[in-house]
Design a protein around this motif. Structure first.
Motif, PDB file in Angstrom:
ATOM      1  N   UNK A 496       0.833  -1.202   0.000  1.00 22.86           N
ATOM      2  CA  UNK A 496       0.000   0.000   0.000  1.00 22.86           C
ATOM      3  C   UNK A 496       0.869   1.255   0.000  1.00 22.86           C
ATOM      4  N   UNK A 497       1.985   1.216   0.737  1.00 23.88           N
ATOM      5  CA  UNK A 497       2.924   2.342   0.711  1.00 23.88           C
ATOM      6  C   UNK A 497       3.461   2.554  -0.695  1.00 23.88           C
ATOM      7  N   UNK A 498       3.841   1.456  -1.328  1.00 20.84           N
ATOM      8  CA  UNK A 498       4.372   1.562  -2.688  1.00 20.84           C
ATOM      9  C   UNK A 498       3.319   2.131  -3.632  1.00 20.84           C
ATOM     10  N   UNK A 499       2.091   1.681  -3.476  1.00 23.85           N
ATOM     11  CA  UNK A 499       1.016   2.146  -4.354  1.00 23.85           C
ATOM     12  C   UNK A 499       0.711   3.627  -4.118  1.00 23.85           C
ATOM     13  N   UNK A 526       9.322   5.228 -11.826  1.00 22.35           N
ATOM     14  CA  UNK A 526       7.896   4.913 -11.793  1.00 22.35           C
ATOM     15  C   UNK A 526       7.635   3.507 -12.325  1.00 22.35           C
ATOM     16  N   UNK A 527       8.300   3.139 -13.419  1.00 16.57           N
ATOM     17  CA  UNK A 527       8.110   1.793 -13.975  1.00 16.57           C
ATOM     18  C   UNK A 527       8.524   0.732 -12.971  1.00 16.57           C
ATOM     19  N   UNK A 528       9.603   0.980 -12.267  1.00 12.42           N
ATOM     20  CA  UNK A 528      10.052   0.027 -11.256  1.00 12.42           C
ATOM     21  C   UNK A 528       9.068  -0.105 -10.107  1.00 12.42           C
ATOM     22  N   UNK A 529       8.470   0.999  -9.696  1.00  7.09           N
ATOM     23  CA  UNK A 529       7.488   0.941  -8.613  1.00  7.09           C
ATOM     24  C   UNK A 529       6.262   0.140  -9.028  1.00  7.09           C
ATOM     25  N   UNK A 534       2.979  -4.876  -8.772  1.00  5.14           N
ATOM     26  CA  UNK A 534       2.387  -6.038  -9.429  1.00  5.14           C
ATOM     27  C   UNK A 534       2.904  -7.340  -8.811  1.00  5.14           C
ATOM     28  N   UNK A 535       4.176  -7.355  -8.443  1.00  2.85           N
ATOM     29  CA  UNK A 535       4.742  -8.569  -7.847  1.00  2.85           C
ATOM     30  C   UNK A 535       4.271  -8.759  -6.408  1.00  2.85           C
ATOM     31  N   UNK A 559      -3.581   3.931  -8.180  1.00  7.10           N
ATOM     32  CA  UNK A 559      -2.673   3.377  -9.190  1.00  7.10           C
ATOM     33  C   UNK A 559      -3.362   3.328 -10.551  1.00  7.10           C
ATOM     34  N   UNK A 560      -4.635   2.927 -10.573  1.00  6.06           N
ATOM     35  CA  UNK A 560      -5.360   2.865 -11.834  1.00  6.06           C
ATOM     36  C   UNK A 560      -5.424   4.246 -12.488  1.00  6.06           C
ATOM     37  N   UNK A 561      -5.717   5.280 -11.715  1.00 11.30           N
ATOM     38  CA  UNK A 561      -5.775   6.630 -12.266  1.00 11.30           C
ATOM     39  C   UNK A 561      -4.403   7.067 -12.776  1.00 11.30           C
ATOM     40  N   UNK A 562      -3.341   6.710 -12.035  1.00 10.55           N
ATOM     41  CA  UNK A 562      -1.996   7.071 -12.460  1.00 10.55           C
ATOM     42  C   UNK A 562      -1.618   6.371 -13.764  1.00 10.55           C
ATOM     43  N   UNK A 563      -1.944   5.080 -13.879  1.00 10.59           N
ATOM     44  CA  UNK A 563      -1.628   4.329 -15.095  1.00 10.59           C
ATOM     45  C   UNK A 563      -2.402   4.896 -16.274  1.00 10.59           C
TER      46      UNK A 563
END
Length: 733
Positions: A496-499, A526-529, A534-535, A559-563
């Protein structure tokens, strides 16, 4: 040699007028004023017309471990200010004689002892005179006097009587010991006529015969000192109303300002001014209203035995006659007239720390003068001037100087607009002094503070700092923040922190071009986060309590809004949706989180309407506990009610499930669903209600829809369809 003691009340217009007359008659060769001696060198600046009250003497600690400060505010109606103005006009030396701020800001005398209660002499005298309100007594006796007689002898006599019963707390005794030392030194220097301007409470302690110099020295021995500097800073009437640094706050500075300037017919002039303010707001107030208000105020004063209508009588007359009982109008009068917000000014050559000078220069360059009253400012970031203004406001916020408060966007649409509300507070002078430890310019200090803060921040905090660097255009701070971001991301195992760190990075990456700042270094971060999320997401879905499930569902939305925001820039969408699709059917997924993932997959087209209905029908079947089913529904429709407006089959499914619930189960899930539906817009709730009413009545509904469509011109509708498809992103022909 003679010493003349003038006991005054801080910020008292009657005391100020009487003092000005007394000084003109006495023609002293030295004036001693209650105030910090460190400011003696600043008195000469009062001759500059650029120093306009309300202003304050600011004395602050200069060592890093001693970042404390104190203010001594003055208005034009402050007796001390009148003494200062007399001194500079007549070229008479003036010294401040209170205990030095170097001692006051020290650890042992900064505040009175906690077990000592300060006696209010004015309240005691008012009570003895039969008044319940000390302010009213003082106004009647001192502030409203117009007979020209000096009040100082009577005030001294009254305070002497009071101090026989209440000698004073230790803090006052220390201050008075220092005042006497200054007075003795002045007498030794041979001054013939010394005027001492001090609070009325201190007059008996400075009158002859004085205690021995040795006794005073013993009181002052061993007091710790700190290194300090002093300057003038702008002040406001609003801060005079609330400032209680030395018990000198006044509730109605606008009224006192009026009393000082309007010696002739103050009641009439006051109500005329109130009428003018109301008229500016298009409130109809006639001269007849003013006449009746004057009569009412005077009648109230007679009934209450007052020599002149005071603010209480004028307020009642204003409420009843000019405002016609409307408290909103009265609040406007209170703000604009009774307090009468006003911001003072200081000349450019006033001593100041380099950071404060840089802020003042930027305000002048960007045409953003500081003002006490709040004002709105809309910025178009495509314009160079507005962009620089935005950078300044964001940098000051990073330095904990919140001159500007971001507001909901009012002007224009799109990412090129910002809306702010500006209101300058006198305390910002101290904040700038504290922030000057980071640098001498706004940009340099903000960058240094961001780098220092990033070193100790957690992952969400670091990402917020990174976004702030973009808004403030602090490219030099980005490497330190990026290093901190990589460190936190590598060490933080909380999904959750990462998200929660992703949205700020996405906004930074998406809107960087608006401000012309380079943000390509954020792409791999950002791609790494997203990859780490996902993992880690499969292991974070099970065993969640209600609060953890709500946090995760909210993080999924973020996360969905960011993507989605970065669809045209990064190829993250497909992998992210594939991850959700692989998890949505897991049996151990909490209902709220499962419903949220199901809604995201439907909105993004990864699940068809039929596939969604099959999953929801399985969840809303008899064998599934009602609480679990309700959580899935909450997660699914919590994103907005339009899905129920446009999908009648889904609406019917949820309606049947609710209709078939047992009474006790319905009672259990109703609060949850009510909370969810309460988040929908009113038109959505109304339309859903209409749709539910028509469920099961297909004929009636079809007839209603046919009636609605009967008047449409199909040829004109066909002309709209291509544009509608473009707006909806439809690819079908």
């Amino acid at each position: 040699m003679s010493v003349h003691l003038f006991g005054i009340r801080h910020h008292g217009p009657g005391s100020a007028r009487a003092l000005a007359v007394a000084l003109a008659e006495l023609k002293p060769d030295l004036i001693l004023v209650e105030g910090p001696p460190e400011a003696d060198e600043l008195v000469a600046l009062a001759a500059d017309e650029g120093l306009r009250p309300p202003v304050a003497l600011l004395v602050y600690g200069t060592q890093e471990a001693e970042k404390s400060a104190a203010f001594w505010p003055f208005a034009v109606f402050s007796p001390e200010w009148q003494a200062i103005r007399y001194a500079v006009a007549q070229d008479v030396p003036l010294r401040f004689c209170d205990l030095p701020a170097a001692y006051k800001l020290g650890p042992r005398v900064a505040k009175p002892e906690l077990d000592e209660e300060h006696f209010d002499p004015i309240a005691g005298l008012a009570e003895a005179a039969g008044y319940e309100d000390a302010e009213r007594w003082w106004e009647d006796v001192i502030e409203h006097r117009s007979d020209g007689l000096s009040p100082f002898e009577a005030v001294a006599e009254a305070m002497t009587a009071v101090r026989e019963q209440h000698p004073g707390i230790r803090y006052d005794l220390i201050r008075e010991a220092y005042m006497r030392q200054v007075l003795r030194a002045a007498l030794k220097q041979g001054h013939e006529r010394i005027a001492v301007v001090c609070g009325a409470w201190h007059v008996p302690a400075l009158a002859e015969p004085l205690p021995s110099a040795g006794a005073d020295a013993a009181l002052l021995k061993g007091l710790p000192k700190v290194a300090v500097s002093a300057t003038w800073v702008p002040w406001t009437h609003g801060r005079l109303a609330h400032w209680t640094g030395y018990g000198a706050g006044v509730a109605s500075p606008g009224w006192y300002h009026h009393l000082f300037h309007a010696a002739d017919r103050p009641v009439h002039r006051w109500l005329v001014r109130v009428a003018g303010v109301l008229r500016e707001q298009d409130i109809p107030v006639s001269s007849a209203h003013v006449i009746e208000a004057v009569r009412l105020a005077q009648t109230l004063a007679v009934l209450r035995g007052r020599p002149l209508p005071g603010l209480a009588e004028l307020t009642e007359a204003t409420r009843s006659v000019l405002c016609e009982g409307d408290e909103t109008r009265l609040a406007l009068v209170q703000s604009r007239v009774v307090v009468g917000e006003l911001l003072g000014e200081v000349p450019p050559d006033t001593p100041a720390v380099p950071l404060a000078r840089d802020v003042a220069a930027a305000q002048k360059r960007l045409r953003m003068p500081p003002q006490a009253l709040a004002r709105d400012l809309d910025l178009d970031l495509r314009k160079p001037l507005d962009l620089e203004r935005s950078k300044l406001l964001h940098r000051l916020r990073l330095l904990a100087v919140p001159w500007g408060q971001p507001q909901e966007r009012r002007a224009g649409k799109g990412t090129f607009w910002e809306s702010w509300q500006l209101a300058w507070q006198p305390e910002f002078a101290v904040d700038l002094i504290v922030a000057s430890a980071f640098g001498t310019t706004v940009a340099g200090a903000a960058a240094a503070k961001v780098a220092e803060t990033a070193a100790e921040a957690d992952l969400p905090g670091v990402t917020e700092l990174l976004e702030a660097c973009l808004l403030a255009d602090l490219a030099e701070a980005q490497p330190a923040v990026l290093d901190a971001l990589n460190r936190c991301a590598a060490m933080d195992t909380d999904v959750v922190h990462l998200m929660s760190a992703i949205p700020a990075l996405a906004r930074t990456l998406r809107y960087g071009d608006v401000r012309g700042t380079g943000v390509d270094a954020l792409i791999p971060v950002l791609s790494g986060l997203v990859t780490r999320v996902q993992l880690g997401l499969p292991g974070a879905l099970s065993g969640l309590d209600d609060e953890a499930a709500k946090a995760l569902a909210h993080a999924l939305d973020q996360v969905q809004e960011a993507v989605r925001l970065l669809t045209d820039r990064l190829e993250l969408r497909d992998e992210w949706l594939a991850t959700l699709l692989g998890l949505v059917d897991r049996p151990d997924v909490t209902g709220l989180v499962g419903g949220r993932m199901l809604r995201i997959l439907r909105d993004e087209g990864r699940l068809s309407a039929d596939e969604v209905q099959i999953r929801l029908a399985r969840t809303l079947s008899v064998g599934v506990p009602s609480a679990t089913a309700a959580a899935v529904v909450e997660g699914f429709i919590g994103g907005g009610g339009l899905v129920l407006v446009h999908d009648e089959a889904l609406l019917g499914l949820i309606d049947r499930w609710l209709s078939e619930l047992a009474a006790d189960s319905f009672t259990d899930v109703l609060p949850l669903l009510r909370r969810t539906f309460a988040t929908f817009a009113a038109p959505e709730r109304r339309t859903i209600g209409q749709r539910v009413r028509n469920l099961g009545g297909a004929t009636a509904r079809s007839g209603s829809e046919q009636d609605d469509l009967a008047g449409l011109d199909l040829d004109r509708v066909a002309m709209v369809l291509p544009t509608l498809k473009l707006l909806l992103g439809s690819q079908s022909e």
